[in-house]
Design an enzyme around this catalytic site. Structure first.
Site, PDB file in Angstrom:
ATOM      1  N   LYS A 181     -20.851 -15.862 -41.043  1.00 46.52           N
ATOM      2  CA  LYS A 181     -20.388 -15.271 -42.298  1.00 46.52           C
ATOM      3  C   LYS A 181     -20.602 -16.240 -43.455  1.00 46.52           C
ATOM      4  CE  LYS A 181     -15.929 -15.233 -43.619  1.00 46.52           C
ATOM      5  NZ  LYS A 181     -14.509 -14.931 -43.796  1.00 46.52           N
ATOM      6  N   LYS A 184      -8.990 -21.402 -37.693  1.00 46.18           N
ATOM      7  CA  LYS A 184      -8.613 -22.424 -38.673  1.00 46.18           C
ATOM      8  C   LYS A 184      -7.855 -23.569 -38.021  1.00 46.18           C
ATOM      9  CE  LYS A 184      -8.304 -19.486 -42.765  1.00 46.18           C
ATOM     10  NZ  LYS A 184      -7.371 -18.894 -43.721  1.00 46.18           N
ATOM     11  N   LYS A 241     -17.492 -20.688 -47.787  1.00 50.98           N
ATOM     12  CA  LYS A 241     -17.484 -22.052 -48.312  1.00 50.98           C
ATOM     13  C   LYS A 241     -17.312 -23.057 -47.170  1.00 50.98           C
ATOM     14  CE  LYS A 241     -18.002 -24.365 -51.945  1.00 50.98           C
ATOM     15  NZ  LYS A 241     -19.252 -24.285 -52.676  1.00 50.98           N
TER      16      LYS A 241
HETATM   17  P1  TYM Z   1     -11.004 -14.494 -48.685  1.00 54.07           P
HETATM   18  O1  TYM Z   1     -10.518 -15.258 -49.853  1.00 54.07           O
HETATM   19  O2  TYM Z   1     -11.565 -15.256 -47.534  1.00 54.07           O
HETATM   20  O3  TYM Z   1     -12.117 -13.471 -49.142  1.00 54.07           O
HETATM   21  C1  TYM Z   1     -11.907 -12.558 -50.216  1.00 54.07           C
HETATM   22  C2  TYM Z   1     -12.595 -11.240 -49.901  1.00 54.07           C
HETATM   23  O4  TYM Z   1     -14.003 -11.466 -49.720  1.00 54.07           O
HETATM   24  C3  TYM Z   1     -14.394 -10.950 -48.466  1.00 54.07           C
HETATM   25  N1  TYM Z   1     -15.457 -11.838 -47.971  1.00 54.07           N
HETATM   26  C4  TYM Z   1     -16.601 -11.405 -47.432  1.00 54.07           C
HETATM   27  N2  TYM Z   1     -17.053 -10.154 -47.251  1.00 54.07           N
HETATM   28  C5  TYM Z   1     -18.276 -10.032 -46.702  1.00 54.07           C
HETATM   29  N3  TYM Z   1     -19.049 -11.082 -46.323  1.00 54.07           N
HETATM   30  C6  TYM Z   1     -18.633 -12.360 -46.500  1.00 54.07           C
HETATM   31  N4  TYM Z   1     -19.402 -13.368 -46.149  1.00 54.07           N
HETATM   32  C7  TYM Z   1     -17.336 -12.561 -47.085  1.00 54.07           C
HETATM   33  N5  TYM Z   1     -16.618 -13.655 -47.406  1.00 54.07           N
HETATM   34  C8  TYM Z   1     -15.467 -13.197 -47.947  1.00 54.07           C
HETATM   35  C9  TYM Z   1     -13.132 -10.983 -47.588  1.00 54.07           C
HETATM   36  O5  TYM Z   1     -13.178 -10.045 -46.525  1.00 54.07           O
HETATM   37  C10 TYM Z   1     -12.066 -10.615 -48.585  1.00 54.07           C
HETATM   38  O6  TYM Z   1     -11.975  -9.213 -48.742  1.00 54.07           O
HETATM   39  N6  TYM Z   1      -6.726 -13.433 -46.287  1.00 54.07           N
HETATM   40  C11 TYM Z   1      -7.608 -13.018 -47.393  1.00 54.07           C
HETATM   41  C12 TYM Z   1      -6.937 -13.039 -48.759  1.00 54.07           C
HETATM   42  C13 TYM Z   1      -5.713 -12.202 -48.892  1.00 54.07           C
HETATM   43  C14 TYM Z   1      -5.648 -10.786 -48.954  1.00 54.07           C
HETATM   44  C15 TYM Z   1      -4.280 -10.459 -49.135  1.00 54.07           C
HETATM   45  C16 TYM Z   1      -6.618  -9.782 -48.856  1.00 54.07           C
HETATM   46  C17 TYM Z   1      -4.435 -12.672 -49.034  1.00 54.07           C
HETATM   47  N7  TYM Z   1      -3.577 -11.625 -49.178  1.00 54.07           N
HETATM   48  C18 TYM Z   1      -3.859  -9.147 -49.234  1.00 54.07           C
HETATM   49  C19 TYM Z   1      -6.175  -8.458 -48.966  1.00 54.07           C
HETATM   50  C20 TYM Z   1      -4.827  -8.158 -49.138  1.00 54.07           C
HETATM   51  C21 TYM Z   1      -8.786 -13.974 -47.441  1.00 54.07           C
HETATM   52  O7  TYM Z   1      -8.715 -15.074 -46.967  1.00 54.07           O
HETATM   53  O8  TYM Z   1      -9.864 -13.514 -48.158  1.00 54.07           O
END
Ligand code: TYM
Length: 332
Positions: free
Chosen positions: A194, A115, A197
């Site tokens: 992956k 990032k 967005k």
């Molecule tokens: P985020 O918002 O990027 O994604 C949310 C969840 O979706 C999963 N995900 C995917 N899984 C498979 N293939 C994909 N292409 C894909 N895109 C997204 C992510 O693995 C995630 O499970 N840092 C985290 C958010 C967060 C969080 C937490 C998660 C903040 N605090 C505490 C767990 C526990 C994030 O950016 O997810």
């Protein structure tokens, strides 16, 4: 904590329209877990502000993600769903964890490195992002965290924070385990990175059938299949791998055979996939439409979730303050 039920926590960023990566990698699994565990889920807007954003757009995105999550089947009777910034204890616990986190570990995080290449100004918030994530999970003493593969490093980091804090202030925080099982990595339309967005390679979860077709038709298939009469290899085709979730096994097998024999073209194969996605997500789309017509209901459900989350969060934070020799809040 509900006796006998392990506690699950997970979060999702309000970083744009929900897509199939979110749905197949996380949301579907979140819904299933609510039958077996005490589940707490959060729309993590405090994480979303670590990169450039517009305040008004953020509010709308939080609302849209809430609609998508409720529509996908998260039932407030069966779980807690809330917006992270409505529970100030997340940021407070994060501050405490800042003090036990070595700087070097933060700068080595893969997602930070990725990032930080994409922003003009690297904020301390972006660097500290994983500390806030650790606070999210440990604030609820959750032991299970359903996430996609991309979050594994942040989970290991969370376990380390728990260990460091416990060593210094006494055993208190459990070390949470990731549940990666349901969270397969879903590749985007480019078939390479992956679905995300920020990569502009998504299939929208709540898209109308025409919109789903418009995205699926651009998907990259087996790169070696250039002409219609070239045989294809379903094993290296991302479109075929998406059929796994939307097409029944017999039809999938037939597609594989016909692809290898070059008797079905990629466009027809994509059409079947797009129709399958639209059909499977139709009930979710319909519920989302209803919810959007009643924004007050959505806001009420979120506010109620925040009250329930906060009751747990307060207890944890008070204990952490006490053990760290800090003053309790003035109004208690
Ligand atoms: P985020 O918002 O990027 O994604 C949310 C969840 O979706 C999963 N995900 C995917 N899984 C498979 N293939 C994909 N292409 C894909 N895109 C997204 C992510 O693995 C995630 O499970 N840092 C985290 C958010 C967060 C969080 C937490 C998660 C903040 N605090 C505490 C767990 C526990 C994030 O950016 O997810």
């Amino acid at each position: 904590m509900t006796p006998g039920k392990a506690r699950v926590f997970s979060g999702i960023q309000p970083s744009g329209d929900l897509h199939l990566g979110n749905y197949l990698g996380a949301i579907q699994n979140w819904v299933e877990l609510t039958d077996r565990y005490e589940c707490i889920y959060s729309i993590v807007d405090l994480h979303a502000i670590t990169i450039p954003y517009e305040p008004e757009a953020l509010k709308q995105r939080v609302f849209d993600v809430a609609v998508g999550l409720f529509a996908a089947g998260l039932d407030p009777e069966n779980c807690i769903l809330f917006v992270q910034s409505a529970v100030p204890e997340h940021a407070q616990l994060e501050w405490l964890f800042n003090t036990v986190t070595p700087l070097g570990e933060l700068s080595r995080m893969t997602q930070f490195k990725d990032k930080s290449e994409r922003v003009e100004m690297i904020s301390a918030g972006l660097l500290n992002y994983p500390i806030l994530q650790a606070a999210d999970i440990l604030l609820y003493q959750a032991t299970l965290v359903p996430v996609g593969e991309d979050q594994r490093q942040h989970l290991e980091f969370t376990r380390e924070i728990a260990r460091k804090w416990n060593t210094r202030f006494g055993e208190y925080f459990p070390e949470p385990q990731p549940m990666i099982g349901g969270g397969k990595k879903i590749l985007g339309l480019d078939g390479a990175s992956k679905m995300s967005k920020s990569q502009n390679n998504t299939i929208p979860m709540l898209g109308e059938p025409e919109e789903i077709w418009a995205t699926v038709r651009t998907a990259v298939t087996d790169p070696a299949r250039v002409r219609l009469d070239d045989p294809g290899d379903p094993d290296v085709c991302n479109v075929f791998s998406l059929h796994e979730f939307f097409t029944d096994p017999a039809e999938r097998e037939e597609i594989a055979v016909r692809c290898r024999a070059a008797t079905i073209g990629c466009v027809d194969c994509k059409r079947i996939l797009a129709d399958g996605i639209s059909a499977k997500l139709a009930p979710i789309r319909e519920r989302a439409r209803e919810l959007r017509e009643h924004p007050d209901r959505v806001h009420e459900m979120l506010a109620d979730g925040a009250v329930r989350a906060r009751a747990i969060a307060r207890t944890t934070l008070a204990e952490a303050y006490e053990r760290m020799g800090l003053e309790p809040p003035a109004d208690e």
